[in-house]
Design an enzyme around this catalytic site. Structure first.
Site, PDB file in Angstrom:
ATOM      1  CE  LYS A  54      -6.605  -2.278   3.498  1.00  0.00           C
ATOM      2  NZ  LYS A  54      -7.249  -3.318   4.321  1.00  0.00           N
ATOM      3  CE  LYS A 101      -2.341  -1.669   3.558  1.00  0.00           C
ATOM      4  NZ  LYS A 101      -2.177  -3.133   3.427  1.00  0.00           N
ATOM      5  N   GLY A 117      -8.469  -7.002  -0.205  1.00  0.00           N
ATOM      6  CA  GLY A 117      -8.121  -8.403  -0.385  1.00  0.00           C
ATOM      7  C   GLY A 117      -8.617  -9.001  -1.685  1.00  0.00           C
ATOM      8  CB  VAL A 136      -8.164  -1.492  -1.862  1.00  0.00           C
ATOM      9  CG1 VAL A 136      -9.521  -1.145  -1.225  1.00  0.00           C
ATOM     10  CG2 VAL A 136      -7.255  -0.271  -1.854  1.00  0.00           C
ATOM     11  CD  GLU A 140       0.687  -8.493  11.241  1.00  0.00           C
ATOM     12  OE1 GLU A 140       1.653  -9.069  11.790  1.00  0.00           O
ATOM     13  OE2 GLU A 140       0.233  -8.819  10.129  1.00  0.00           O
ATOM     14  N   GLY A 143      -4.475 -15.123  14.228  1.00  0.00           N
ATOM     15  CA  GLY A 143      -3.701 -14.594  13.118  1.00  0.00           C
ATOM     16  C   GLY A 143      -4.359 -13.444  12.377  1.00  0.00           C
ATOM     17  CG  ASP A 181      -4.822  -1.709   6.781  1.00  0.00           C
ATOM     18  OD1 ASP A 181      -3.847  -1.985   6.063  1.00  0.00           O
ATOM     19  OD2 ASP A 181      -5.959  -2.189   6.595  1.00  0.00           O
ATOM     20  CD  GLU A 219      -8.585  -5.182  -7.626  1.00  0.00           C
ATOM     21  OE1 GLU A 219      -9.210  -4.713  -6.645  1.00  0.00           O
ATOM     22  OE2 GLU A 219      -8.750  -4.766  -8.779  1.00  0.00           O
TER      23      GLU A 219
END
Length: 330
Positions: free
Chosen positions: A213, A113, A142, A140, A198, A195, A209, A137
């Site tokens: 985006k 990103k 997934g 943003v 983080e 998971g 984050d 792609e």
């Protein structure tokens, strides 16, 4: 004609790409791979299963005397796949890698990103000058093909606004707090264990984050020139279970919603109370996006917004688009 790929990054996404390509007859060969400590280069094509095995057993993929810079500058490739970790402040070293690959006349696909948020316009201009493709792609939402859809599949539409749940970690935390009555800390610890979060979840829970985006979408779809400083950001780290209980009493819940209204220069991310039957109330780590247009009306996209295979899916989709468009490389 076979196209050659070099891959930078062997985290979960990079490994996912290698695993997927190893099992496909795709007209592609991987000629170089680099991780943070080493690299391997073979002009005839690498044994991808062996590269993955070396990484798993040794902690590095190849020759410790060479690295990502050697791959970018010297390896034979038609497409550079850049999937190293994001640095949202500088965009480096990924931005330099991407710029050097494009300058060589090579296509670039990235999930990173930082370079797209910080340098999209200059990189896109350079790609046009070199007559190569620069695709992103995976930056943003997934596995949701939102960028391709907005740039290529809504011709003739005026896209007036976008609203979305753009961070799976935050959505998972909010889902667990609302449905199970967990505290923020309990839900965050659970997300870490599974998971979804983080060890240091700051980028996710403070909204950085998802805000990045929004910057990417604004600059690529609406050709704006905004930065993270232009986004009004409120994360979920101060949200209490009492706020979720209050929302529940109104048959509503709370989601972290990103918003773009370009005509009003509104770029905003904050927790919002919305009814439980709203299309943006998705559960777990899912992402959801509503795009408002003048001709097609409101379009809703829902899918997995994170995960190694989901992100790898978006990267591979970009690789195959380049393969099909350019049919044979440089």
């Amino acid at each position: 004609m076979t196209m050659r790929i070099a891959i930078l990054g062997m985290g979960s996404v990079g490994r996912g790409i290698l695993q997927a390509l190893a099992g496909k007859q795709s007209g592609l060969i991987v000629t170089a791979v680099a991780d943070s400590r080493s690299a391997c280069i073979n002009p005839e094509g690498l044994d991808l299963e062996l590269v993955l095995e070396n990484k798993a057993q040794n902690g590095f993929c190849g020759d410790l005397s060479i690295g990502a810079v050697d791959v970018v500058r010297n390896a034979p490739y038609d497409i550079l796949v850049e999937v190293t970790p994001t640095d949202a402040i500088t965009g480096e070293p990924a931005s330099t890698y991407i710029r050097e690959a494009i300058s060589r006349g090579c296509h670039v696909v990235t999930s990173n990103k930082g370079p797209v948020a910080l340098h999209y316009h200059s990189l896109a201009i350079l790609a046009r000058e070199k007559k190569v493709s620069f695709r992103f792609e995976a930056t943003v939402a997934g596995a949701i093909p939102i960028i391709h859809t907005l740039l290529h599949n809504l011709g003739g539409n005026n896209i007036t606004s976008l609203y979305g749940v753009l961070n799976g970690t935050c959505n998972y935390i909010l889902t667990r707090m609302a449905e199970e009555g967990l505290t923020y800390k309990q839900a965050l610890d659970e997300a870490r264990t599974l998971g979804y979060a983080e060890a240091d979840p700051t980028y996710d829970v403070k909204g950085i984050d998802a805000a990045i985006k929004l910057v990417i979408l604004a600059n690529t779809v609406w050709k704006k020139n905004i930065t993270l400083d232009d986004v009004d950001i409120t994360g979920i780290d101060l949200l209490t279970e009492a706020a979720l209980r209050l929302a529940d009493e109104q048959d509503a819940t709370i989601r972290l919603i990103g918003e773009i209204i370009p005509a009003q220069n509104i770029y905003r991310l904050c927790p919002r109370i919305i009814s439980k039957d709203h299309p943006l109330v998705v559960h777990g780590s899912l992402n959801a996006i509503i795009v408002r247009t003048d001709l097609a009306g409101d379009l809703v996209f829902v899918g997995k917004g994170a995960g190694s295979l989901e992100t790898a899916s978006a990267v591979i989709g970009d690789i195959f688009t380049i393969r099909d468009t350019y049919a044979g490389g440089n």
